[in-house]
Design an enzyme around this catalytic site. Structure first.
Site, short mmCIF file in Angstrom:
data_model
loop_
_atom_site.label_atom_id
_atom_site.label_comp_id
_atom_site.label_asym_id
_atom_site.label_seq_id
_atom_site.Cartn_x
_atom_site.Cartn_y
_atom_site.Cartn_z
CG ASP A 20 -1.57 1.19 1.39
OD1 ASP A 20 -2.33 1.66 0.73
OD2 ASP A 20 -1.52 1.74 2.77
CG ASP A 22 -2.02 7.53 0.81
OD1 ASP A 22 -1.06 8.25 0.73
OD2 ASP A 22 -2.80 7.50 0.18
N GLY A 57 -7.41 4.30 2.91
CA GLY A 57 -7.73 3.10 1.76
C GLY A 57 -8.82 3.22 0.94
NE ARG A 60 -9.48 12.15 -5.62
CZ ARG A 60 -8.88 12.39 -6.94
NH1 ARG A 60 -9.57 13.18 -7.53
NH2 ARG A 60 -7.80 11.85 -7.20
CB SER A 129 -3.72 7.65 -3.97
OG SER A 129 -3.56 8.96 -4.28
CG ASN A 131 -3.11 12.53 -6.23
OD1 ASN A 131 -2.91 13.20 -7.27
ND2 ASN A 131 -4.10 12.97 -5.60
CG ASP A 183 -1.74 2.78 6.59
OD1 ASP A 183 -2.17 2.06 5.45
OD2 ASP A 183 -1.98 3.69 6.90
#
Ligand code: B16
Ligand code: MG
Length: 230
Positions: A20, A22, A57, A60, A129, A131, A183
């Site tokens: 993952d 983030d 996770g 958006r 994401s 991004n 996480d």
């Protein structure tokens, strides 16, 4: 399965590690939090770090829905209004992540990526994401990844397995030969749904379902990941 194992040394059973982003590779979760806090404050909805845990996770739009659940409700705004709020949040977020540098790799991650590479393991990135590619470029670790799942093509977010399965399939491997690192609670569910073992980095209550729970990324190493796949 037995045919697959026949020519495989025990110590190379682990063939891929799928990360993952983030909260595992870097702490971009705090920038998501800051950006959503601005939007929540504009909408006069209470929002704090505890509530933010629910957003980790998830996509958006679903993040916005969860924030609205704490205020006027997820059906209060039209689809277009919600899209505009998501775009506004993303513009704030994109400004914040411009400050990311290679120093923002979480502890132990640089070493682990090097260890995995030297061991000939495939390395995947399973971040929902959009991004994520920009962030791995900012961190200067893009070259480590054999596959970065394209979040734009994944319609079902975590806890569905899709983003992890996309990495496994791109490697042509079986999920039991891959380990996922997460996480977020929904991320652990997604890894399991993809048929893989899960390493959870974070608090034992959030990570309760993980096969291996570590309190921080500095505790990660290849030996621990291998023991999990064996
Ligand atoms: P974006 P991950 C997730 O990334 C974040 O944890 C989650 O908070 C965010 O809403 C989601 O990405 C979408 O991100 O708005 O940048 O497309 O944990 O899967 O790496
Ligand atoms: Mg995460």
């Amino acid at each position: 399965m037995s045919v697959y194992y026949k020519n495989t040394e025990r110590n190379i059973m682990l063939q891929a590690v799928i990360f993952d982003l983030d909260g595992v590779i870097t702490d971009s979760a705090r920038y998501h939090f800051e950006a959503w806090r601005d939007i929540a404050s504009k909408l006069q909805i209470s929002f704090d770090e505890t509530y933010n845990e629910k957003l980790k996770g998830v996509s958006r739009l679903e993040s916005l829905n969860l924030i609205l659940d704490n205020g006027p409700g997820r059906d209060y705004f039209s689809k277009d209004e919600k899209e505009a709020l998501c775009t506004e949040k993303n513009e704030i977020y994109k400004e914040l992540i411009k400050q990311i540098t290679p120093d923002d790799l979480l502890p132990g991650i640089g070493n682990l990526l090097t260890e995995c590479k030297k061991a000939g393991l495939k390395i995947g990135l399973a971040s929902v994401s959009k991004n994520a590619p920009f962030i791995v470029e900012r961190l200067q670790v893009a070259d480590y990844f054999d596959h970065i799942a394209d979040a734009a093509k994944i319609t079902r977010s975590k806890p569905f397995p899709d983003i992890f399965s996309d990495c496994v399939e791109s490697f042509g491997l079986l999920p039991e030969n891959c380990v996922g690192v997460e996480d977020a609670k929904v991320g652990i569910e997604a890894i399991h749904a993809a048929g893989m073992k899960a390493v959870g980095v974070g608090s034992p209550d959030q990570m309760a379902d993980a096969d291996l729970i570590l309190s921080g990324t500095s505790e990660l190493n290849l030996q621990k990941l291998r023991s999990l796949a064996d």
